[in-house]
Design an enzyme around this catalytic site. Structure first.
Site, PDB file in Angstrom:
ATOM      1  N   HIS A 106      -2.039  -3.850  -1.968  1.00 22.85           N
ATOM      2  CA  HIS A 106      -1.539  -3.594  -0.601  1.00 22.85           C
ATOM      3  C   HIS A 106      -1.960  -2.199  -0.101  1.00 22.85           C
ATOM      4  O   HIS A 106      -1.192  -1.534   0.587  1.00 22.85           O
ATOM      5  CB  HIS A 106      -0.028  -3.815  -0.539  1.00 22.85           C
ATOM      6  CG  HIS A 106       0.786  -2.985  -1.483  1.00 22.85           C
ATOM      7  ND1 HIS A 106       1.884  -3.474  -2.151  1.00 22.85           N
ATOM      8  CD2 HIS A 106       0.656  -1.690  -1.874  1.00 22.85           C
ATOM      9  CE1 HIS A 106       2.398  -2.511  -2.896  1.00 22.85           C
ATOM     10  NE2 HIS A 106       1.678  -1.418  -2.745  1.00 22.85           N
ATOM     11  N   HIS A 129       7.798   1.966  -0.249  1.00 25.98           N
ATOM     12  CA  HIS A 129       7.247   3.265  -0.662  1.00 25.98           C
ATOM     13  C   HIS A 129       8.036   4.384   0.012  1.00 25.98           C
ATOM     14  O   HIS A 129       7.509   5.096   0.874  1.00 25.98           O
ATOM     15  CB  HIS A 129       5.770   3.358  -0.300  1.00 25.98           C
ATOM     16  CG  HIS A 129       4.903   2.289  -0.915  1.00 25.98           C
ATOM     17  ND1 HIS A 129       4.906   0.987  -0.486  1.00 25.98           N
ATOM     18  CD2 HIS A 129       4.007   2.343  -1.929  1.00 25.98           C
ATOM     19  CE1 HIS A 129       4.044   0.279  -1.207  1.00 25.98           C
ATOM     20  NE2 HIS A 129       3.492   1.077  -2.086  1.00 25.98           N
ATOM     21  N   HIS A 132      -4.238   2.214 -10.325  1.00 25.86           N
ATOM     22  CA  HIS A 132      -4.400   3.330  -9.393  1.00 25.86           C
ATOM     23  C   HIS A 132      -3.414   4.452  -9.691  1.00 25.86           C
ATOM     24  O   HIS A 132      -2.303   4.241 -10.138  1.00 25.86           O
ATOM     25  CB  HIS A 132      -4.318   2.915  -7.923  1.00 25.86           C
ATOM     26  CG  HIS A 132      -3.021   2.387  -7.390  1.00 25.86           C
ATOM     27  ND1 HIS A 132      -2.393   1.261  -7.839  1.00 25.86           N
ATOM     28  CD2 HIS A 132      -2.240   2.844  -6.371  1.00 25.86           C
ATOM     29  CE1 HIS A 132      -1.309   1.033  -7.133  1.00 25.86           C
ATOM     30  NE2 HIS A 132      -1.172   1.992  -6.238  1.00 25.86           N
ATOM     31  N   GLU A 166       3.056  -0.920 -10.317  1.00 27.59           N
ATOM     32  CA  GLU A 166       3.281  -1.928  -9.258  1.00 27.59           C
ATOM     33  C   GLU A 166       2.938  -3.331  -9.748  1.00 27.59           C
ATOM     34  O   GLU A 166       3.457  -4.327  -9.232  1.00 27.59           O
ATOM     35  CB  GLU A 166       2.418  -1.613  -8.022  1.00 27.59           C
ATOM     36  CG  GLU A 166       2.915  -0.417  -7.230  1.00 27.59           C
ATOM     37  CD  GLU A 166       2.135  -0.201  -5.933  1.00 27.59           C
ATOM     38  OE1 GLU A 166       2.608   0.577  -5.101  1.00 27.59           O
ATOM     39  OE2 GLU A 166       1.039  -0.783  -5.748  1.00 27.59           O
TER      40      GLU A 166
END
Ligand code: DHB
Ligand code: FE
Length: 279
Positions: A12, A59, A193, A240
């Site tokens: 995302h 977030h 990431h 995530e």
């Protein structure tokens, strides 16, 4: 009765939303990524789910350090796109399905998953970017969406195995709902990431590939991956990926992999995407 026909896994990365919104999704940098989702947009047009159950993480948008629910289920009639610092994304309001949300909340809690009930919630890029990648830029999203927000921002995050078990409970909840609805479950976030500090920009394509293989073919084994491995191999935000296990738990043990797409870079991360159909 309601039933689950398919699952979608999708990074995302917020820059993809910005690229779509500002009309640069066809340029040299973003073009190959959006081209990689073309097959999926066509698949989605044929699949035509009646509802999307979308697992994502907030977030620090709807929640901040004051309140950190581990699992928060959207039970609202609609969800506004949030302002994440540069104005809300110009995307349609997300319509919910309150009767099914209420049914899922009841079923999950009686099944010992003590989720938080969200009667109002703004949704950030974690939810809206996967909708853009799979549905394009329509005037209205083609079906209602029920969001499930998972805390992967502040440790302790839930275990992959807990997410997998939650997926199974979500399936039981959806399949006991007395309305004919074809449901597609999204698991979002990832892939490897790290956005900050010394290892910022970390991408581990070999590990990402292994992660996807385990998720598709050996989920009982893959859901045992520990937090420390996500951190070491996939970077600080790689955690995530536990959310993909909620989606996987909601599907059959055996699934058919209809699509896999992997691309580096997008922003400073890897983009990963799967379509799985129940078999
Ligand atoms: C970025 C942010 C995310 O939430 C994510 O999942 C991937 C990338 C980013 O800021 O680039
Ligand atoms: Fe994220």
């Amino acid at each position: 009765m309601a039933f689950i026909s398919s699952g979608v896994a999708c990074s995302h990365v917020p820059a993809l939303g910005v690229a779509a919104d500002t009309g640069i999704s066809g340029d040299d940098y973003y073009g190959p990524i959006f081209d990689g989702f073309e097959f999926s947009r066509q698949w989605m047009e044929k699949e035509k789910p009646d509802l999307v159950f979308l697992v994502y993480n907030d977030h620090c948008t709807a929640f901040d350090a004051r309140v950190i629910p581990t699992f928060a289920l959207g039970c609202a009639a609609h969800y506004e796109p949030a302002d994440e610092g540069w104005g809300p994304r110009p995307v349609p309001i997300v319509k919910g399905h309150q009767a099914l949300s209420a049914h899922i909340a009841q079923s999950l809690i009686l099944d010992s998953f003590d989720i938080t009930i969200m009667n109002e919630m703004e949704v950030d890029h974690g939810l809206t970017v996967p909708l853009t990648m799979l549905f394009g830029q329509p005037d209205a999203w083609p079906c209602p969406v029920i969001p499930l927000a998972v805390n992967v921002v502040q440790y302790p995050a839930p275990l992959g195995s807990r997410c997998y078990a939650l997926g199974k409970a979500v399936r039981k909840a959806i399949e006991s709902f007395d309305e004919d609805l074809k449901v597609c479950v999204f698991g979002t976030g990832g892939m490897s990431h790290q956005l900050q500090h010394q290892r910022a920009g970390l991408v581990n394509a070999d590990w990402d590939d292994r992660f996807m293989n385990l998720l598709v073919n050996e989920p009982e084994k893959g859901c045992q991956i520990e937090h420390i491995e996500y951190l070491r191999e996939a970077g600080s935000e790689g955690i995530e990926l536990v959310m993909w296990y909620v989606m996987r738990g909601a599907l059959n043990e055996k699934v058919e992999e209809i699509r896999r797409f992997y691309h580096v870079p997008a922003s400073n991360t890897a983009v990963g995407h799967l379509i799985l159909e129940n078999r």
